[in-house]
Design a protein around this motif. Structure first.
Motif, PDB file in Angstrom:
ATOM      1  N   MET A   1     -10.300 -43.981  -7.002  1.00 11.40           N
ATOM      2  CA  MET A   1      -9.447 -42.796  -7.010  1.00 11.40           C
ATOM      3  C   MET A   1      -8.340 -42.832  -5.978  1.00 11.40           C
ATOM      4  SD  MET A   1     -12.009 -39.929  -5.426  1.00 11.40           S
ATOM      5  CE  MET A   1     -13.497 -40.528  -6.169  1.00 11.40           C
ATOM      6  N   LYS A   2      -7.330 -42.073  -6.311  1.00 11.15           N
ATOM      7  CA  LYS A   2      -6.241 -41.786  -5.383  1.00 11.15           C
ATOM      8  C   LYS A   2      -6.545 -40.452  -4.708  1.00 11.15           C
ATOM      9  CE  LYS A   2      -1.201 -41.904  -5.453  1.00 11.15           C
ATOM     10  NZ  LYS A   2      -0.045 -42.061  -6.320  1.00 11.15           N
ATOM     11  N   SER A   3      -7.135 -39.536  -5.498  1.00 10.49           N
ATOM     12  CA  SER A   3      -7.562 -38.223  -5.004  1.00 10.49           C
ATOM     13  C   SER A   3      -8.664 -37.720  -5.933  1.00 10.49           C
ATOM     14  CB  SER A   3      -6.381 -37.243  -5.007  1.00 10.49           C
ATOM     15  OG  SER A   3      -6.009 -36.929  -6.339  1.00 10.49           O
ATOM     16  N   GLU A   4      -9.257 -36.595  -5.588  1.00 13.26           N
ATOM     17  CA  GLU A   4     -10.303 -36.019  -6.444  1.00 13.26           C
ATOM     18  C   GLU A   4      -9.768 -35.683  -7.841  1.00 13.26           C
ATOM     19  OE1 GLU A   4     -13.629 -35.597  -6.113  1.00 13.26           O
ATOM     20  OE2 GLU A   4     -13.503 -36.645  -4.202  1.00 13.26           O
TER      21      GLU A   4
ATOM     22  N   GLY B   1      -1.761 -43.823  -1.675  1.00 10.52           N
ATOM     23  CA  GLY B   1      -2.268 -45.023  -2.324  1.00 10.52           C
ATOM     24  C   GLY B   1      -3.655 -44.786  -2.872  1.00 10.52           C
ATOM     25  N   ILE B   2      -4.143 -45.804  -3.529  1.00  7.78           N
ATOM     26  CA  ILE B   2      -5.492 -45.765  -4.087  1.00  7.78           C
ATOM     27  C   ILE B   2      -6.474 -46.027  -2.959  1.00  7.78           C
ATOM     28  CG2 ILE B   2      -7.059 -46.907  -5.690  1.00  7.78           C
ATOM     29  CD1 ILE B   2      -4.527 -47.523  -7.382  1.00  7.78           C
ATOM     30  N   SER B   3      -7.528 -45.267  -2.896  1.00 11.30           N
ATOM     31  CA  SER B   3      -8.539 -45.445  -1.863  1.00 11.30           C
ATOM     32  C   SER B   3      -9.183 -46.821  -1.994  1.00 11.30           C
ATOM     33  CB  SER B   3      -9.602 -44.365  -1.993  1.00 11.30           C
ATOM     34  OG  SER B   3     -10.676 -44.624  -1.117  1.00 11.30           O
TER      35      SER B   3
END
Length: 163
Positions: free
Chosen positions: A14-17, A148-150
């Motif tokens: 993920m990038k975010s939830e 960015g992507i985690s």
């Protein structure tokens, strides 16, 4: 010995939830050695070319994302078609593992539940692996936005092993 037909490994990056992708990746082999009820060692091979995206999006976008994850931006399946997982032991609900990803060893203690069955052993668990040490281009932060992507990927493991 690993029952590949009944075992699974789900992933979520993920990038975010609110912005994430998920899917599965398969195993090409695996086994675990035990002495009585104690895990002694084990090896599993994750076939990175089997990575699948399960997002609800058009087929063309799924194909694009799958190829992107297999590219040198992420897991470089041409150069590194598998991830070798070595099991070093099990203690207090934690499976000690070493992953060889892109030629780099990553040590992890994975929280799992082990259940002995009549035919073997089931190992399940939800955990996260941080691939930050691999410096994957696709997981680098944008220098301008800082987004960015985690580098941490979430996993849901279901291993079924037979005697």
């Amino acid at each position: 010995k690993l029952d590949m037909g009944n075992s699974s490994l789900e992933w979520k990056g993920m990038k975010s939830e609110d912005y994430f992708h998920s899917g599965t990746v398969g195993f090409s082999q695996g086994s675990l050695s035990m002495e009585k009820d104690k895990v002694v060692s084990g090896t599993f091979t994750v076939d990175m070319s089997s990575i699948k995206v399960s997002d609800d999006m058009p087929e063309g976008k799924i194909d694009y994302l799958t190829k992107h994850l297999q590219s040198a931006d992420f897991f470089n399946t041409t150069g590194f078609p598998t991830v070798a997982v070595t099991v070093n032991g099990y203690k207090d609900g934690m499976l000690s593992t070493t992953l060889n990803v892109l030629g780099v060893s990553l040590e992890n203690n994975v929280p799992v539940k082990m259940v002995t069955t009549k035919t073997g052993l089931n190992i399940t668990g939800d955990f996260e692996i941080d691939f930050g040490a691999l410096n994957m281009p696709g997981m680098r932060l944008d220098p301008e936005s800082g987004e960015g992507i985690s580098s941490a990927v979430q996993y849901k493991l279901n291993l079924v092993l037979s005697k």
